[in-house]
Design an enzyme around this catalytic site. Structure first.
Site, short mmCIF file in Angstrom:
data_model
loop_
_atom_site.label_atom_id
_atom_site.label_comp_id
_atom_site.label_asym_id
_atom_site.label_seq_id
_atom_site.Cartn_x
_atom_site.Cartn_y
_atom_site.Cartn_z
N ASP A 277 67.90 42.75 39.13
CA ASP A 277 68.13 41.33 39.33
C ASP A 277 69.64 41.12 39.21
OD1 ASP A 277 67.73 38.48 39.36
OD2 ASP A 277 67.89 38.50 37.18
N MET A 278 70.16 40.03 39.71
CA MET A 278 71.61 39.83 39.67
C MET A 278 72.04 38.91 38.53
SD MET A 278 74.17 38.69 42.78
CE MET A 278 73.86 36.91 42.67
N ASP B 235 66.36 39.94 33.18
CA ASP B 235 66.68 39.19 31.97
C ASP B 235 65.71 38.06 31.71
OD1 ASP B 235 68.47 36.32 32.76
OD2 ASP B 235 67.81 37.71 34.29
#
Length: 222
Positions: free
Chosen positions: A11-12, A170
Protein backbone atom coordinates in the site's frame (compact mmCIF):
# COMPACT_ATOMS: atom_id res chain seq x y z
CA UNK A 1 -1.57 -21.39 1.36
CA UNK A 2 2.02 -21.80 0.19
CA UNK A 3 4.74 -20.63 2.55
CA UNK A 4 6.81 -19.31 -0.36
CA UNK A 5 6.87 -15.56 -0.94
CA UNK A 6 7.81 -14.31 -4.39
CA UNK A 7 6.31 -10.80 -4.29
CA UNK A 8 5.87 -7.92 -1.88
CA UNK A 9 2.92 -5.58 -2.57
CA UNK A 10 2.90 -2.25 -0.76
CA UNK A 11 0.00 0.00 0.00
CA UNK A 12 1.29 3.55 -0.45
CA UNK A 13 -0.27 5.96 2.03
CA UNK A 14 0.70 5.11 5.59
CA UNK A 15 2.92 2.25 4.38
CA UNK A 16 5.53 3.86 2.11
CA UNK A 17 5.04 7.37 3.51
CA UNK A 18 3.70 8.24 6.96
CA UNK A 19 0.99 10.59 5.74
CA UNK A 20 -2.39 9.33 6.96
CA UNK A 21 -2.73 12.06 9.59
CA UNK A 22 -2.55 14.59 6.74
CA UNK A 23 -5.16 12.73 4.71
CA UNK A 24 -7.48 12.83 7.70
CA UNK A 25 -6.73 16.51 8.40
CA UNK A 26 -7.39 17.45 4.78
CA UNK A 27 -10.66 15.48 4.69
CA UNK A 28 -11.84 17.12 7.92
CA UNK A 29 -10.95 20.57 6.57
CA UNK A 30 -12.65 19.79 3.25
CA UNK A 31 -15.90 18.80 4.99
CA UNK A 32 -15.66 21.60 7.59
CA UNK A 33 -15.79 24.10 4.72
CA UNK A 34 -19.13 22.49 3.86
CA UNK A 35 -20.51 22.55 7.39
CA UNK A 36 -19.84 18.88 8.19
CA UNK A 37 -17.81 17.70 11.18
CA UNK A 38 -16.46 14.22 11.97
CA UNK A 39 -14.48 12.62 14.77
CA UNK A 40 -10.90 12.22 13.45
CA UNK A 41 -10.29 8.70 14.81
CA UNK A 42 -13.64 7.36 13.64
CA UNK A 43 -13.19 9.00 10.23
CA UNK A 44 -9.81 7.36 9.73
CA UNK A 45 -11.03 3.92 10.76
CA UNK A 46 -14.05 4.17 8.46
CA UNK A 47 -12.24 5.49 5.40
CA UNK A 48 -8.58 4.33 5.34
CA UNK A 49 -8.14 2.31 2.16
CA UNK A 50 -11.26 3.62 0.42
CA UNK A 51 -11.01 5.64 -2.76
CA UNK A 52 -11.71 9.36 -2.50
CA UNK A 53 -14.77 9.13 -4.72
CA UNK A 54 -16.17 6.40 -2.47
CA UNK A 55 -15.67 8.56 0.63
CA UNK A 56 -17.37 11.50 -1.04
CA UNK A 57 -20.28 9.44 -2.33
CA UNK A 58 -20.89 7.90 1.11
CA UNK A 59 -21.06 11.31 2.77
CA UNK A 60 -22.66 13.49 0.10
CA UNK A 61 -25.31 11.02 -1.01
CA UNK A 62 -26.50 9.54 -4.32
CA UNK A 63 -27.90 12.77 -5.78
CA UNK A 64 -24.52 14.41 -6.41
CA UNK A 65 -23.55 13.84 -10.08
CA UNK A 66 -20.45 11.77 -10.79
CA UNK A 67 -18.87 14.75 -12.54
CA UNK A 68 -19.17 16.86 -9.38
CA UNK A 69 -17.77 14.03 -7.26
CA UNK A 70 -14.72 13.94 -9.54
CA UNK A 71 -14.19 17.71 -9.20
CA UNK A 72 -14.55 17.56 -5.41
CA UNK A 73 -12.05 14.69 -5.22
CA UNK A 74 -9.49 16.79 -7.08
CA UNK A 75 -10.11 19.67 -4.66
CA UNK A 76 -9.56 17.44 -1.64
CA UNK A 77 -6.39 15.93 -3.12
CA UNK A 78 -4.95 19.38 -3.81
CA UNK A 79 -5.64 20.33 -0.17
CA UNK A 80 -3.91 17.15 1.03
CA UNK A 81 -0.81 17.77 -1.10
CA UNK A 82 -0.61 21.35 0.16
CA UNK A 83 -0.73 20.14 3.79
CA UNK A 84 1.60 17.15 3.46
CA UNK A 85 4.09 18.43 0.88
CA UNK A 86 6.51 20.05 3.35
CA UNK A 87 6.66 16.82 5.38
CA UNK A 88 6.85 14.27 2.56
CA UNK A 89 9.38 11.47 3.14
CA UNK A 90 9.64 7.70 2.95
CA UNK A 91 9.13 5.74 6.18
CA UNK A 92 12.34 4.88 8.04
CA UNK A 93 14.22 2.00 6.45
CA UNK A 94 11.88 1.66 3.47
CA UNK A 95 14.36 2.14 0.63
CA UNK A 96 16.92 -0.16 2.25
CA UNK A 97 14.22 -2.81 2.72
CA UNK A 98 12.98 -2.77 -0.89
CA UNK A 99 16.56 -2.73 -2.18
CA UNK A 100 17.24 -5.88 -0.15
CA UNK A 101 14.03 -7.46 -1.42
CA UNK A 102 14.90 -6.76 -5.04
CA UNK A 103 18.38 -8.21 -4.52
CA UNK A 104 16.72 -11.34 -3.09
CA UNK A 105 14.68 -11.82 -6.28
CA UNK A 106 11.40 -10.58 -4.79
CA UNK A 107 9.03 -8.87 -7.22
CA UNK A 108 7.79 -5.50 -5.93
CA UNK A 109 4.53 -3.64 -6.56
CA UNK A 110 2.44 -0.77 -5.21
CA UNK A 111 -1.31 -1.27 -4.80
CA UNK A 112 -3.00 1.89 -3.58
CA UNK A 113 -6.41 3.55 -3.47
CA UNK A 114 -4.72 6.83 -4.41
CA UNK A 115 -5.54 8.62 -7.68
CA UNK A 116 -2.85 9.26 -10.34
CA UNK A 117 -1.95 12.74 -9.08
CA UNK A 118 -1.18 11.49 -5.58
CA UNK A 119 0.83 8.56 -6.93
CA UNK A 120 3.02 10.99 -8.88
CA UNK A 121 3.23 13.24 -5.80
CA UNK A 122 4.61 10.34 -3.74
CA UNK A 123 6.37 7.83 -5.96
CA UNK A 124 7.78 10.14 -8.62
CA UNK A 125 8.57 13.22 -6.59
CA UNK A 126 10.35 11.07 -3.98
CA UNK A 127 12.04 9.03 -6.77
CA UNK A 128 10.56 5.77 -5.47
CA UNK A 129 8.82 4.42 -8.57
CA UNK A 130 12.13 2.98 -9.82
CA UNK A 131 11.94 0.30 -7.10
CA UNK A 132 8.69 -1.25 -8.39
CA UNK A 133 7.84 -3.65 -11.17
CA UNK A 134 4.14 -2.65 -11.15
CA UNK A 135 2.00 0.18 -9.79
CA UNK A 136 -1.80 -0.11 -9.45
CA UNK A 137 -4.00 2.74 -8.27
CA UNK A 138 -7.57 4.00 -8.10
CA UNK A 139 -7.70 4.57 -11.85
CA UNK A 140 -7.02 0.87 -12.49
CA UNK A 141 -9.80 -0.73 -10.42
CA UNK A 142 -13.46 -0.02 -9.76
CA UNK A 143 -13.52 -0.49 -5.98
CA UNK A 144 -11.24 0.55 -3.13
CA UNK A 145 -10.42 -1.59 -0.13
CA UNK A 146 -11.67 -3.80 1.54
CA UNK A 147 -12.41 -5.11 -1.97
CA UNK A 148 -9.39 -7.20 -3.04
CA UNK A 149 -9.30 -5.86 -6.60
CA UNK A 150 -6.23 -3.64 -6.28
CA UNK A 151 -4.07 -6.40 -4.76
CA UNK A 152 -5.25 -8.99 -7.26
CA UNK A 153 -4.50 -6.60 -10.13
CA UNK A 154 -0.99 -6.02 -8.78
CA UNK A 155 -0.36 -9.78 -8.49
CA UNK A 156 -1.65 -10.25 -12.05
CA UNK A 157 0.72 -7.57 -13.35
CA UNK A 158 3.63 -9.23 -11.57
CA UNK A 159 2.62 -12.68 -12.79
CA UNK A 160 2.70 -14.03 -9.23
CA UNK A 161 -0.01 -16.17 -7.57
CA UNK A 162 -1.85 -14.37 -4.74
CA UNK A 163 -0.74 -16.98 -2.19
CA UNK A 164 2.88 -16.10 -2.96
CA UNK A 165 2.37 -12.36 -2.32
CA UNK A 166 2.95 -10.54 0.97
CA UNK A 167 1.02 -7.29 1.39
CA UNK A 168 2.35 -4.40 3.48
CA UNK A 169 -0.49 -2.36 4.99
CA UNK A 170 -1.20 0.20 7.71
CA UNK A 171 -5.01 -0.04 7.83
CA UNK A 172 -7.39 -2.83 8.85
CA UNK A 173 -9.44 -2.38 5.66
CA UNK A 174 -6.30 -2.96 3.65
CA UNK A 175 -5.40 -6.06 5.65
CA UNK A 176 -8.94 -7.32 5.08
CA UNK A 177 -8.57 -6.68 1.34
CA UNK A 178 -5.38 -8.73 1.38
CA UNK A 179 -7.17 -11.53 3.25
CA UNK A 180 -9.94 -11.58 0.63
CA UNK A 181 -7.26 -11.72 -2.06
CA UNK A 182 -5.72 -14.79 -0.41
CA UNK A 183 -2.60 -12.91 0.64
CA UNK A 184 -0.68 -12.68 3.88
CA UNK A 185 0.12 -9.25 5.32
CA UNK A 186 2.68 -7.32 7.32
CA UNK A 187 1.04 -4.55 9.35
CA UNK A 188 2.86 -1.24 9.70
CA UNK A 189 1.79 0.70 12.82
CA UNK A 190 2.29 4.24 11.51
CA UNK A 191 -1.26 5.20 12.43
CA UNK A 192 -2.87 2.47 14.53
CA UNK A 193 -1.44 0.29 17.33
CA UNK A 194 -0.70 -3.41 16.92
CA UNK A 195 -3.97 -4.28 18.67
CA UNK A 196 -5.89 -3.00 15.63
CA UNK A 197 -4.65 -6.00 13.63
CA UNK A 198 -4.96 -8.80 16.17
CA UNK A 199 -8.16 -10.26 14.68
CA UNK A 200 -6.65 -10.84 11.24
CA UNK A 201 -5.27 -14.34 10.80
CA UNK A 202 -3.42 -13.36 7.62
CA UNK A 203 -1.11 -10.92 9.47
CA UNK A 204 2.29 -12.59 9.79
CA UNK A 205 4.18 -9.70 11.39
CA UNK A 206 3.54 -6.27 12.94
CA UNK A 207 6.28 -3.61 12.87
CA UNK A 208 6.58 0.11 13.52
CA UNK A 209 8.74 0.79 10.44
CA UNK A 210 11.16 -0.94 8.09
CA UNK A 211 14.12 -0.46 10.43
CA UNK A 212 12.39 -3.16 12.50
CA UNK A 213 12.28 -5.61 9.58
CA UNK A 214 14.76 -7.52 7.46
CA UNK A 215 13.88 -9.35 4.26
CA UNK A 216 15.85 -12.43 5.30
CA UNK A 217 14.12 -12.68 8.70
CA UNK A 218 10.67 -12.12 7.21
CA UNK A 219 11.10 -14.81 4.56
CA UNK A 220 12.51 -17.23 7.12
CA UNK A 221 9.49 -16.71 9.40
CA UNK A 222 6.86 -17.67 6.79
Amino acid sequence: MSNAARAFIFDMDGTIVDNMAYHTKSWLEFFARRGKEYDPDAFFRETAGAQGREILRARLGPDVPDEQIAVLALEKDALYREMYGPHRAAIAGFEQFVTQADASGIQLAVATSAPPGNIVFTLDELDLRRHFHAVVGAADVKHGKPHPDVFLKAAEKLGIAPAECIVFEDAPMGVEAARRAGMRAVAITTTLPAEAFKEYDNVVKVVTDYDDLSVEALLASL
